[in-house]
Design an enzyme around this catalytic site. Structure first.
Site, short mmCIF file in Angstrom:
data_model
loop_
_atom_site.label_atom_id
_atom_site.label_comp_id
_atom_site.label_asym_id
_atom_site.label_seq_id
_atom_site.Cartn_x
_atom_site.Cartn_y
_atom_site.Cartn_z
N GLN A 47 0.79 -1.22 0.00
CA GLN A 47 0.00 0.00 0.00
C GLN A 47 0.83 1.27 0.00
OE1 GLN A 47 -2.62 -1.87 3.27
NE2 GLN A 47 -3.96 -0.34 2.36
N HIS A 141 1.17 -9.20 4.82
CA HIS A 141 0.00 -8.34 4.89
C HIS A 141 -0.77 -8.49 3.56
CE1 HIS A 141 -1.82 -4.63 6.89
NE2 HIS A 141 -2.52 -4.78 5.78
N ASN A 185 -2.10 -10.99 8.31
CA ASN A 185 -2.97 -9.85 8.56
C ASN A 185 -4.42 -10.19 8.21
OD1 ASN A 185 -3.16 -6.76 9.02
ND2 ASN A 185 -4.26 -7.08 7.10
N GLU A 186 -5.29 -10.17 9.20
CA GLU A 186 -6.73 -10.40 9.04
C GLU A 186 -7.07 -11.68 8.27
OE1 GLU A 186 -8.57 -6.86 7.50
OE2 GLU A 186 -8.09 -5.69 9.29
#
Length: 441
Positions: A47, A141, A185-186
């Site tokens: 990102q 991530h 991540n998640e």
């Protein structure tokens, strides 16, 4: 490595040091946080770094009829300007910076590992320590190497072993300098995201994601392409099984290199609340979080990532009351949701909690300025109840690429000029800075 001219230019981009408003620095009695509390901000490699050419999403963005609003491109150019980002965190008085390793940079081809890229992340870790900042490193991530996605990603039974191999290699090179680590991540939302998205969004996003995956698979002559943050999965149960195993093997791989390194997993935790009789809230909680919270009992901590609450009656999700702040998507901003999510998480996982993400998508920074202290007041109450909360890391340090929504979403404590890459602090950065410096509200 940056030469001195690049570094000087980076400092100029940072726009100078943040100055904390003294009026924000008053400490209210009884509002102190625990000693050594982690105060930080977070980013994710894809990102902010830019130009991750070997990552799965590079293919997704370029696919015909892609559902991604725009391409990531240079992002925030943080691959070069990471010292600027660290200087922003230091200027805010933060003691922790969460960032991720880009698996596709480290292992661009299956079994081939880049020492140069490992050294790049090692310099970031050293840069954190040089500024008195604890490096909080996420090993994955969302995004995965293109080669991993082109063989079916997490749907394949050997995916956990491939992930563990990567974790072992990265940890061998980097673990000595890492302060905290998360494997994934998640992962709890993989294959579940459509059920928590607004139905109007899920209705078009799910088939759009499926169509792009099928187009990429066909173009590359493979049976299945699955990116790391897919919405559509042909077999969600298998993906969840493999992610759970991947986390366990990844944790073991990291621990085999450095046993005293705190390792956990970051989970997306909505503050689910029951409404009326026979609410389906508990059923939803078990489906979205149960297996992962039980798995986290083997970890050193669990990361909570919260942005909203959800109200559940006997039939499904219901709309919250009208009024109050709304985020950029027009949905409710509910400050107490973080405390509710943390309280529930610990009640099941029974290990210390670190807030690894919390924030709000909004172009109106006054909403963020209200949210941060309001949410932290509620979190402080949870700590006073005896829940072991070790830190608060805000998402995000800077406005960045928000996956399929492109750059429209604004979560940052700093705005980003995508042409010059200049970061400019928003007033909300001062709000969090004052709290972090005082370790108190």
């Amino acid at each position: 490595m940056m030469d001195r001219r690049q570094f000087a230019a980076g400092l100029a981009i940072a726009g100078g040091a943040l100055l904390t408003n003294p009026a924000l620095g008053k400490v209210a009695p009884g509002r102190a946080f625990p000693k050594d509390f982690l105060w930080g901000a977070a980013t994710a490699a894809y990102q902010v770094e830019g130009n991750n050419l070997n990552s799965d999403l590079w293919l997704v963005e370029a696919a015909p009829n892609t559902h991604y609003a725009e391409k990531v491109g240079d992002a925030a150019n943080s691959f070069e300007l990471w010292p600027v980002d660290l200087d922003l965190a230091k200027a805010m008085g933060l003691n922790t910076y969460r960032f991720s390793l880009e698996w596709a940079r480290i292992e661009p081809r299956a079994g081939e590992f880049s020492i140069a890229m490992l050294d790049h992340y090692k310099r970031m870790i050293e840069g954190c320590h040089a500024r008195g900042i604890k490096p909080f490193v996420t090993f994955n991530h969302f995004t995965t190497p293109a080669w991993f996605a082109l063989r079916g990603g997490w749907s394949q039974s050997d995916a956990p072993d491939l992930f563990a191999r990567y974790c072992k290699t990265a940890a061998t090179h980097l673990a000595d300098g890492i302060s905290f680590a998360t494997t994934l991540n998640e992962p709890n939302l993989a294959g579940q995201l459509a059920s928590v998205l607004p139905q109007a969004v899920a209705k078009w996003l799910l088939p759009a994601d499926k169509a792009v995956c099928e187009a990429i698979a066909k173009a590359n002559g493979v049976p299945l392409f699955l990116a790391g943050n897919n919405i559509w999965y042909p077999d969600p149960a298998a993906v969840q099984t493999h992610l759970l195993k991947g986390h366990a093997l990844g944790r073991a791989a990291i621990k085999s290199v450095r046993g005293d390194l705190p390792v956990g997993v970051s989970l997306a935790m909505i503050d689910d609340q029951a409404v009326g009789r026979n609410s389906m809230r508990d059923e939803v909680r078990e489906r979205l979080y149960g297996p992962w919270l039980r798995a986290a009992r083997q970890d050193d901590f669990v990361g909570v990532q919260n942005y909203e609450r959800a109200l559940w009656d006997a039939k499904g999700r219901v709309e919250p009351p009208a009024g109050g702040d709304r985020n950029g998507a027009g949905t409710e901003v509910y400050p107490a949701s973080l405390a509710g999510a943390v309280r529930y998480t610990h009640s099941v996982a029974k290990v210390p909690v670190i807030v690894t993400e919390h924030g709000v998508n909004t172009p109106d920074d006054t909403i963020r300025q209200r949210l941060i202290p309001a949410a932290l007041r509620e979190l402080h109450k949870v700590i006073a109840e005896g829940v072991p909360v070790s830190g608060y890391l805000h998402w995000s340090l800077i406005d960045n690429f928000e996956w399929g929504f492109g750059y429209k979403a604004q979560f940052g404590l700093h705005s980003l000029d995508r042409r010059t890459f200049k970061r400019t602090p928003k007033p909300s950065a001062d709000v969090l800075s004052a709290i972090a410096r005082n370790n108190a509200l």
